[in-house]
Design a protein around this motif. Sequence first.
Motif, PDB file in Angstrom:
ATOM      1  N   ASP A  14      -3.291  -4.779   7.427  1.00 61.10           N
ATOM      2  CA  ASP A  14      -3.868  -3.811   6.473  1.00 61.10           C
ATOM      3  C   ASP A  14      -5.310  -4.165   6.130  1.00 61.10           C
ATOM      4  OD1 ASP A  14      -1.673  -2.165   6.382  1.00 61.10           O
ATOM      5  OD2 ASP A  14      -0.701  -3.301   4.784  1.00 61.10           O
ATOM      6  N   MET A  15      -5.618  -5.471   6.126  1.00 62.88           N
ATOM      7  CA  MET A  15      -7.004  -5.869   5.850  1.00 62.88           C
ATOM      8  C   MET A  15      -7.934  -5.376   6.966  1.00 62.88           C
ATOM      9  SD  MET A  15      -6.033  -9.627   4.442  1.00 62.88           S
ATOM     10  CE  MET A  15      -7.513 -10.407   4.960  1.00 62.88           C
ATOM     11  N   ALA A  16      -7.440  -5.419   8.199  1.00 66.37           N
ATOM     12  CA  ALA A  16      -8.254  -4.954   9.332  1.00 66.37           C
ATOM     13  C   ALA A  16      -8.480  -3.448   9.250  1.00 66.37           C
ATOM     14  CB  ALA A  16      -7.578  -5.324  10.649  1.00 66.37           C
ATOM     15  N   VAL A  17      -7.416  -2.725   8.913  1.00 69.49           N
ATOM     16  CA  VAL A  17      -7.558  -1.264   8.797  1.00 69.49           C
ATOM     17  C   VAL A  17      -8.547  -0.944   7.686  1.00 69.49           C
ATOM     18  CG1 VAL A  17      -6.356   0.886   8.232  1.00 69.49           C
ATOM     19  CG2 VAL A  17      -5.266  -0.786   9.732  1.00 69.49           C
ATOM     20  N   SER A  18      -8.439  -1.683   6.576  1.00 75.23           N
ATOM     21  CA  SER A  18      -9.351  -1.449   5.464  1.00 75.23           C
ATOM     22  C   SER A  18     -10.797  -1.777   5.882  1.00 75.23           C
ATOM     23  CB  SER A  18      -8.885  -2.290   4.271  1.00 75.23           C
ATOM     24  OG  SER A  18      -9.936  -2.599   3.436  1.00 75.23           O
ATOM     25  N   GLY A  56     -12.005  -1.683   8.896  1.00 75.25           N
ATOM     26  CA  GLY A  56     -12.426  -0.653   9.848  1.00 75.25           C
ATOM     27  C   GLY A  56     -12.783   0.643   9.146  1.00 75.25           C
ATOM     28  N   LYS A  57     -11.948   1.041   8.187  1.00 77.51           N
ATOM     29  CA  LYS A  57     -12.218   2.298   7.472  1.00 77.51           C
ATOM     30  C   LYS A  57     -13.471   2.183   6.614  1.00 77.51           C
ATOM     31  CE  LYS A  57      -7.669   4.470   7.203  1.00 77.51           C
ATOM     32  NZ  LYS A  57      -6.544   4.835   6.344  1.00 77.51           N
ATOM     33  N   SER A  58     -13.691   1.002   6.015  1.00 74.71           N
ATOM     34  CA  SER A  58     -14.919   0.810   5.227  1.00 74.71           C
ATOM     35  C   SER A  58     -16.134   0.877   6.145  1.00 74.71           C
ATOM     36  CB  SER A  58     -14.916  -0.554   4.530  1.00 74.71           C
ATOM     37  OG  SER A  58     -13.807  -0.676   3.706  1.00 74.71           O
ATOM     38  N   GLY A  59     -15.998   0.323   7.323  1.00 73.16           N
ATOM     39  CA  GLY A  59     -17.059   0.405   8.334  1.00 73.16           C
ATOM     40  C   GLY A  59     -18.283  -0.423   7.981  1.00 73.16           C
ATOM     41  N   GLY A  60     -19.444  -0.029   8.535  1.00 73.74           N
ATOM     42  CA  GLY A  60     -20.687  -0.761   8.305  1.00 73.74           C
ATOM     43  C   GLY A  60     -20.526  -2.219   8.690  1.00 73.74           C
ATOM     44  N   SER A  61     -20.892  -3.116   7.768  1.00 78.91           N
ATOM     45  CA  SER A  61     -20.836  -4.551   8.071  1.00 78.91           C
ATOM     46  C   SER A  61     -19.478  -5.174   7.744  1.00 78.91           C
ATOM     47  CB  SER A  61     -21.925  -5.274   7.275  1.00 78.91           C
ATOM     48  OG  SER A  61     -21.831  -4.912   5.906  1.00 78.91           O
ATOM     49  N   MET A  62     -18.519  -4.380   7.216  1.00 82.53           N
ATOM     50  CA  MET A  62     -17.240  -4.983   6.800  1.00 82.53           C
ATOM     51  C   MET A  62     -16.427  -5.558   7.981  1.00 82.53           C
ATOM     52  SD  MET A  62     -15.872  -5.957   4.108  1.00 82.53           S
ATOM     53  CE  MET A  62     -15.911  -5.120   2.536  1.00 82.53           C
ATOM     54  N   PRO A  63     -16.349  -4.856   9.134  1.00 85.64           N
ATOM     55  CA  PRO A  63     -15.641  -5.472  10.255  1.00 85.64           C
ATOM     56  C   PRO A  63     -16.267  -6.802  10.685  1.00 85.64           C
ATOM     57  CG  PRO A  63     -15.900  -3.125  10.644  1.00 85.64           C
ATOM     58  CD  PRO A  63     -16.738  -3.449   9.439  1.00 85.64           C
ATOM     59  N   THR A  64     -17.581  -6.932  10.529  1.00 86.97           N
ATOM     60  CA  THR A  64     -18.234  -8.214  10.857  1.00 86.97           C
ATOM     61  C   THR A  64     -17.741  -9.301   9.908  1.00 86.97           C
ATOM     62  OG1 THR A  64     -20.200  -7.170  11.764  1.00 86.97           O
ATOM     63  CG2 THR A  64     -20.470  -9.418  10.943  1.00 86.97           C
ATOM     64  N   VAL A  65     -17.580  -8.940   8.627  1.00 85.88           N
ATOM     65  CA  VAL A  65     -17.097  -9.925   7.650  1.00 85.88           C
ATOM     66  C   VAL A  65     -15.664 -10.338   8.009  1.00 85.88           C
ATOM     67  CG1 VAL A  65     -16.542 -10.322   5.219  1.00 85.88           C
ATOM     68  CG2 VAL A  65     -18.590  -9.037   5.842  1.00 85.88           C
ATOM     69  N   PHE A  66     -14.831  -9.359   8.307  1.00 85.39           N
ATOM     70  CA  PHE A  66     -13.438  -9.642   8.695  1.00 85.39           C
ATOM     71  C   PHE A  66     -13.437 -10.603   9.890  1.00 85.39           C
ATOM     72  CE2 PHE A  66      -9.722  -8.830  11.333  1.00 85.39           C
ATOM     73  CZ  PHE A  66      -8.672  -8.813  10.424  1.00 85.39           C
ATOM     74  N   ASN A  67     -14.240 -10.269  10.897  1.00 89.08           N
ATOM     75  CA  ASN A  67     -14.223 -11.057  12.124  1.00 89.08           C
ATOM     76  C   ASN A  67     -14.857 -12.441  11.954  1.00 89.08           C
ATOM     77  OD1 ASN A  67     -13.887 -11.240  15.154  1.00 89.08           O
ATOM     78  ND2 ASN A  67     -16.068 -11.676  14.882  1.00 89.08           N
ATOM     79  N   ASP A  70      -9.771 -12.461   3.189  1.00 86.53           N
ATOM     80  CA  ASP A  70      -9.634 -11.561   2.040  1.00 86.53           C
ATOM     81  C   ASP A  70     -10.748 -11.821   1.018  1.00 86.53           C
ATOM     82  OD1 ASP A  70      -8.166  -9.594   0.612  1.00 86.53           O
ATOM     83  OD2 ASP A  70      -7.461 -11.164  -0.730  1.00 86.53           O
ATOM     84  N   LYS A  71     -10.979 -13.099   0.736  1.00 91.45           N
ATOM     85  CA  LYS A  71     -11.995 -13.466  -0.254  1.00 91.45           C
ATOM     86  C   LYS A  71     -13.387 -13.005   0.214  1.00 91.45           C
ATOM     87  CE  LYS A  71     -13.697 -17.564  -2.606  1.00 91.45           C
ATOM     88  NZ  LYS A  71     -13.775 -19.006  -2.497  1.00 91.45           N
ATOM     89  N   CYS A  72     -13.679 -13.234   1.477  1.00 97.13           N
ATOM     90  CA  CYS A  72     -15.000 -12.841   1.998  1.00 97.13           C
ATOM     91  C   CYS A  72     -15.177 -11.325   1.946  1.00 97.13           C
ATOM     92  CB  CYS A  72     -15.179 -13.330   3.438  1.00 97.13           C
ATOM     93  SG  CYS A  72     -15.311 -15.104   3.555  1.00 97.13           S
ATOM     94  N   MET A  73     -14.112 -10.595   2.304  1.00 98.77           N
ATOM     95  CA  MET A  73     -14.221  -9.130   2.277  1.00 98.77           C
ATOM     96  C   MET A  73     -14.444  -8.631   0.852  1.00 98.77           C
ATOM     97  SD  MET A  73     -11.386  -7.882   5.088  1.00 98.77           S
ATOM     98  CE  MET A  73     -11.349  -6.196   4.514  1.00 98.77           C
ATOM     99  N   LYS A  74     -13.726  -9.248  -0.110  1.00 99.18           N
ATOM    100  CA  LYS A  74     -13.831  -8.778  -1.505  1.00 99.18           C
ATOM    101  C   LYS A  74     -15.207  -9.025  -2.091  1.00 99.18           C
ATOM    102  CE  LYS A  74      -9.040  -8.488  -2.833  1.00 99.18           C
ATOM    103  NZ  LYS A  74      -7.877  -9.366  -2.839  1.00 99.18           N
TER     104      LYS A  74
END
Length: 381
Positions: A306-310, A312-323, A348-352
């Motif tokens: 679910d964090m990955a989907v979130s 991806g849906k947020s887009g922009g630089s968020m997938p980079t943070v996840f990865n 999770d912490k980095c994404m938040k």
Amino acid sequence: MKYISILGSTGSIGKQTVDVVSKNDDMKVVALSANSNVELMAKQVELLKPEVVCMYDKEAALKLSKMIDTSVTDVLSGMDGLISVATLSSADIVVAAVVGMIGIRPVVEAIKAGKDIAFANKETLVTAGHIIMPMIRRYRVLLLPVDSEHSAIFQCLNGENHSGIDKILLTASGGPFRNYTKEQLKSVTVEDALKHPNWNMGHKITIDSSTMVNKGLEIMEAKWLFDVDYDDIQVVVQPQSVIHSMVQFKDTCVMAQLGSPDMRLAIQYALTYPERRTLDSEKLDFSRLTDIHFELPNREVFPALDMAVSAGKSGGSMPTVFNAANEEAVSLFLNKKIEYVDIVKIIDKCMKSHIIIENPSLDEILEVESDVREMIRRDYI
Ligand code: NDP
Ligand code: MG
């Protein structure tokens, strides 16, 4: 003759690519690259006699140049070296089998140089898909998936119209901890996590498969490769890894690609597409295969999905943070600096704490990566 450059030739996908090439007389490797494994690289150079080789690590490059005939093969190092391997004029296709987002620049440059890409390096597409996909169209090159699920989907879509797709059914083995509770995950060791039930892969992706971060990355990879909405990608657990993925069409038809878990099928198909050739792989034996089992993933025990989907849906630089958070956390876990369950907590912490940059440039992506890694190192080392 098909001329091939391999980024990451000493890794799991890289070695299997060398195996495929050595069994096809009309394929020739012209360039190789790795990070620091000089012993294996020296053997590959001896076997394949490429024009150019790059060891990203400068000392490794120096060491290699003393082990091989440099009048036949040039030895390069660093990012410039990787880009030279990716853009070598004699290469038709680049196998992107390096691990991690270090692959971004070489892949981007390869596309600009007009090379087709046999693509395993999912971290690059996850973080820079918005830059890479338009470039694929602009430079009219092929992006041929090597990740087994995406190769399967690509094969199911052969001859189909995009408008006919209802949804992508992305299969997952569920990894070694499929039936674990949250409590049981707390005591997982590096050794436990490195035992994948079906596939023999590099360490990073093996850990990613166990946390289901890999499936999360693959959801984002599928979004870019097949231009589908996140809500139209469903993860289905298929523990034996016999079905490599499926596509459901609007008329309710489901197409699936099946086979033994052998990455050489996807690698060879990417290198010979649209042709199919003989492969010395184990055939599926339907007299022994008595059942194919399906489950839904446990999204509570494996929140990475679910964090990955979130992300991806947020887009922009968020997938980079996840990865990037995952790359750094997995490396800390492999070095026994953090616990297994910390990996997902760190992501999770980095994404938040991240403020999204819309439509980030390559430089911005790499800057976000380095900030995320630095933040994690500050907290955990
Ligand atoms: P491995 O860890 O086995 O191999 C990684 C390769 O990348 C090695 O050749 C390594 O060199 C090289 N490398 C690592 N860091 C650098 C660097 N900084 N500069 C240059 N080269 C570097 O990984 P895998 O083969 O398992 O995975 C490769 C990619 O393919 C990943 O993106 C993974 O997600 C994807 N993939 C892999 C699958 C598999 O079955 N293995 C399946 C589907 C996708 P060295 O040996 O010197 O460290
Ligand atoms: Mg996969």
